[in-house]
Motif scaffolding. Structure first.
Motif, short mmCIF file in Angstrom:
data_model
loop_
_atom_site.label_atom_id
_atom_site.label_comp_id
_atom_site.label_asym_id
_atom_site.label_seq_id
_atom_site.Cartn_x
_atom_site.Cartn_y
_atom_site.Cartn_z
N LYS A 3 0.83 -1.20 0.00
CA LYS A 3 0.00 0.00 0.00
C LYS A 3 0.86 1.25 0.00
O LYS A 3 0.53 2.26 -0.64
CB LYS A 3 -0.92 0.00 1.21
CG LYS A 3 -2.02 -1.05 1.18
CD LYS A 3 -2.90 -0.96 2.41
CE LYS A 3 -3.99 -2.01 2.38
NZ LYS A 3 -4.87 -1.94 3.58
N ASN A 43 -6.03 -0.17 -4.19
CA ASN A 43 -6.21 -0.30 -2.75
C ASN A 43 -7.35 -1.25 -2.40
O ASN A 43 -7.27 -1.99 -1.41
CB ASN A 43 -6.44 1.07 -2.12
CG ASN A 43 -5.15 1.83 -1.90
OD1 ASN A 43 -4.17 1.30 -1.39
ND2 ASN A 43 -5.12 3.08 -2.32
N ASP A 97 -6.81 -4.39 -0.04
CA ASP A 97 -7.63 -4.51 1.17
C ASP A 97 -8.35 -5.86 1.25
O ASP A 97 -8.71 -6.31 2.33
CB ASP A 97 -8.67 -3.39 1.21
CG ASP A 97 -8.07 -2.04 1.55
OD1 ASP A 97 -6.96 -2.01 2.13
OD2 ASP A 97 -8.70 -1.01 1.24
#
Length: 303
Positions: free
Chosen positions: A176, A202, A206
């Motif tokens: 990230k 992202n 995630d």
């Protein structure tokens, strides 16, 4: 109603099993046709989906562009059911005053339309053609055409001390951080697509574990400087979803590419590295790896 089936069902992470079942049935070739891709880009493309006559139908309803569909996904041996599915979608589009457009249609899917007697107009979509390489080629970089790639790796190894790691929950944050740095260096360009890509990357990270992805990262002198993520697309092909690195480090993209293949994909035959989107530099880079073949794609308007 068809409108409810197609438009009102948004994708959630809980839909992965459903999508995977249909993709496995149809042996997809295009890089877009997997749950991860639709999930990570669902907000940008405003993806909606539904099941019609046992075909998975996926639609984009972005406000700034006309709605379009991806080619229905299912058992293509059931030609009559596919035909009924397409006509059902067309009836809905007609009611809304839209032309029925199928985007990112492969040559093989286009031929299915001919087999079931669907009238259409087709335009080749070269910018979205997928670049497919043999695993052997990317793992060894053998041959004169790839001399430059081997030279990049040799120079990298002389200049830097590095380690390859499999991506796990313990180092996801490192990936990230690379995403954030990569986009911060480019955000002044004003290119809105970069913001959308940042969100998609992202979202993928995630949900890395539940999406069942594979990934690897490179640490240079102990610091994470590159990562990549992919998954198995079909029985003999992997697809690469994300590849980000510190471009100031000479050869690092070549290294992460080769290391990921050698650590994760030697049991497969091909690697699909997605499209160039018509970006000249990206096209040059993808061609420089000497692809085995391209997955041709078309934009189809159903008559």
């Amino acid at each position: 109603m068809l409108q409810t089936i197609l438009i009102d069902k948004e994708i959630s992470i809980n839909d992965k099993e459903c999508f995977d079942k249909y993709f496995e049935t149809s042996h997809v070739l295009a890089s877009e046709m997997n749950f991860t891709n639709f999930f990570m880009w669902k907000d940008h493309y405003k993806i909606r989906f539904g099941i019609i006559y046992e075909f998975l139908c996926i639609m984009s309803v972005r406000d700034e562009s006309k709605p379009f569909c991806f080619f229905p996904v299912g058992d293509y041996k059931k030609g009559e059911d596919l035909k009924k599915t397409i006509y059902a979608i067309k009836d809905y589009f007609d009611q809304e005053g839209w032309n029925l457009i199928f985007s990112r249609v492969t040559k093989q899917q286009k031929e299915i339309l001919d087999e079931i007697g669907i009238a259409y107009n087709a335009i080749e979509d070269r910018d979205n053609a997928d670049y497919v390489y043999t695993v052997k080629s990317l793992s060894t970089l053998a041959g004169k055409k790839l001399d430059g790639k081997r030279n990049h790796i040799n120079k990298f190894k002389k200049l830097y001390s590095y380690e390859y790691e499999e991506i796990t929950p313990a180092n996801i944050q490192d990936c990230k951080n690379i995403v954030e740095k990569w986009y911060q260096l480019r955000e002044q360009s004003g290119d809105e697509s970069l913001s959308n890509e940042r969100i998609a990357n992202n979202k993928l990270l995630d949900n890395y574990e539940i999406l069942g992805l594979k990934g690897g990262l490179i640490r240079v002198n102990g610091k994470t400087e590159a990562f990549t993520v992919g998954e198995q697309l079909n029985k003999n092909t992997a697809v690469i979803h994300v590849e980000k690195a510190n471009a100031e480090i000479h050869g690092i993209y070549t290294v992460i590419n080769q290391q990921f293949i050698n650590n994760e994909w030697l049991h497969l035959e091909y690697v699909n590295r997605e499209q160039d989107m018509g970006i000249a530099g990206l096209r040059k880079a993808k061609l420089s790896y000497n692809p085995d073949h391209l997955i041709e794609k078309y934009t189809i308007e159903v008559c």
